[in-house]
Design a protein around this motif. Structure first.
Motif, short mmCIF file in Angstrom:
data_model
loop_
_atom_site.label_atom_id
_atom_site.label_comp_id
_atom_site.label_asym_id
_atom_site.label_seq_id
_atom_site.Cartn_x
_atom_site.Cartn_y
_atom_site.Cartn_z
N GLU A 161 0.60 -1.21 0.38
CA GLU A 161 -0.49 -0.04 0.09
C GLU A 161 0.80 1.50 -0.04
OE1 GLU A 161 -3.93 -2.15 2.66
OE2 GLU A 161 -2.38 -0.42 3.41
N VAL A 162 0.12 2.44 -0.50
CA VAL A 162 1.14 3.14 -0.55
C VAL A 162 1.65 3.76 1.16
CG1 VAL A 162 0.69 6.13 -0.50
CG2 VAL A 162 0.20 4.60 -2.13
N GLY A 163 2.84 4.34 0.81
CA GLY A 163 3.32 4.33 2.52
C GLY A 163 4.43 3.48 3.04
N GLY A 164 4.91 2.08 2.33
CA GLY A 164 4.63 1.13 2.94
C GLY A 164 6.02 1.11 2.74
N SER A 165 6.41 0.17 3.14
CA SER A 165 8.51 -0.53 2.21
C SER A 165 8.57 -1.70 1.79
CB SER A 165 8.41 -0.41 3.84
OG SER A 165 8.81 0.53 3.68
N VAL A 222 13.31 9.58 -6.06
CA VAL A 222 13.04 8.70 -4.82
C VAL A 222 14.50 8.97 -3.98
CG1 VAL A 222 13.35 6.57 -5.90
CG2 VAL A 222 15.45 7.31 -6.15
N LYS A 223 14.61 10.10 -4.06
CA LYS A 223 15.95 10.77 -3.13
C LYS A 223 15.57 11.23 -1.38
CE LYS A 223 19.11 12.86 -4.59
NZ LYS A 223 19.86 14.29 -5.53
N ASP A 224 15.56 10.50 -0.25
CA ASP A 224 15.60 10.15 1.06
C ASP A 224 14.47 9.28 1.25
OD1 ASP A 224 14.89 13.74 0.94
OD2 ASP A 224 16.98 12.67 1.43
N ARG A 225 14.01 8.27 0.41
CA ARG A 225 12.75 7.11 0.38
C ARG A 225 13.53 6.04 -0.16
NH1 ARG A 225 8.74 6.80 -2.89
NH2 ARG A 225 9.95 7.97 -4.49
N PHE A 226 14.55 5.87 -0.92
CA PHE A 226 15.62 4.69 -1.19
C PHE A 226 17.01 4.10 -0.79
CE2 PHE A 226 12.88 3.50 -4.89
CZ PHE A 226 11.41 3.11 -4.71
N THR A 227 17.28 3.79 -0.27
CA THR A 227 18.97 3.33 0.58
C THR A 227 19.33 1.98 -0.50
OG1 THR A 227 18.02 4.75 2.42
CG2 THR A 227 20.32 2.87 1.91
N GLN A 280 16.23 -0.20 -0.67
CA GLN A 280 15.46 -0.47 0.77
C GLN A 280 14.44 1.22 -0.25
OE1 GLN A 280 14.63 -1.83 3.50
NE2 GLN A 280 12.80 -0.84 4.04
N MET A 281 13.80 0.35 0.30
CA MET A 281 12.23 1.65 -0.97
C MET A 281 11.30 1.45 1.00
SD MET A 281 11.88 0.22 -4.42
CE MET A 281 11.09 -1.08 -3.76
N ASN A 282 11.12 2.97 0.79
CA ASN A 282 10.11 3.26 2.15
C ASN A 282 9.38 4.46 1.42
OD1 ASN A 282 11.93 1.79 3.50
ND2 ASN A 282 12.72 3.47 4.85
N VAL A 296 7.02 -4.56 -8.17
CA VAL A 296 6.50 -3.66 -7.43
C VAL A 296 5.25 -2.90 -7.46
CG1 VAL A 296 7.23 -1.50 -6.12
CG2 VAL A 296 9.58 -3.83 -6.67
N THR A 297 4.23 -3.30 -7.25
CA THR A 297 3.09 -2.46 -7.69
C THR A 297 2.58 -1.77 -6.26
OG1 THR A 297 2.74 -4.60 -8.90
CG2 THR A 297 0.85 -3.03 -7.80
N VAL A 298 2.43 -0.46 -5.69
CA VAL A 298 1.52 0.27 -5.16
C VAL A 298 0.52 0.57 -5.10
CG1 VAL A 298 2.42 2.22 -4.01
CG2 VAL A 298 4.47 1.11 -4.64
N SER A 299 0.04 0.37 -4.41
CA SER A 299 -1.64 0.29 -4.58
C SER A 299 -2.45 1.33 -3.41
CB SER A 299 -2.88 -0.68 -4.11
OG SER A 299 -2.56 -1.44 -2.38
N SER A 300 -3.08 1.94 -4.29
CA SER A 300 -3.68 3.57 -3.75
C SER A 300 -4.55 3.05 -3.13
CB SER A 300 -4.21 4.95 -4.42
OG SER A 300 -4.79 4.19 -5.44
#
Length: 120
Positions: free
Chosen positions: A12-16, A63-68, A81-83, A116-120
């Motif tokens: 879901e949106v906001g997930g990792s 993706v800066k500041d969210r992915f590492t 790592q995707m946050n 990767v699928t991000v659902s809203s």
């Protein structure tokens, strides 16, 4: 060169999520590595890269500041790592190994990647 990406899924949106890519066929510890992604209808884009020792990383602005990106040279594995995931992060993610230190010329096969699928 063989690259095996894994760790994708539906969140879901906001997930990792944490992606992994195991590499063989090259001296992993000496290579700059990168993660790419491709959304349907879009070109493949580089989202992150990391130099051989892991001390220098770079990211796409999106993706800066969210992915590492990180790596374990002993395991010949690179991670992403995707946050705080967003719907626009949806796509197929691929890892690759670069010919050059800067990370402009990927040399490995693209393979199937990991979805990767991000659902809203």
């Amino acid at each position: 060169v063989q690259l095996q990406a894994s760790g994708g899924g539906v969140v879901e949106v906001g997930g990792s999520l944490r992606l992994s890519c195991t590499v063989s066929g090259v001296i992993f510890s000496m290579r700059t590595m990168g993660w790419y992604r491709q959304a349907p209808g879009n070109q493949r884009e580089l989202v992150a890269r990391i130099v051989s020792g892991g001390g220098i990383t770079s990211y796409a602005d999106s993706v800066k500041d969210r992915f590492t990106i990180s790596r374990n040279n002993a395991k010949s594995t690179v991670y992403l790592q995707m946050n705080n995931l967003k719907p626009e992060d949806t796509g197929t993610y691929y890892c690759n190994v670069f010919r050059d230190v800067v990370g402009t010329s990927p040399i490995g096969p693209w393979g199937q990647g990991t979805q990767v699928t991000v659902s809203s």
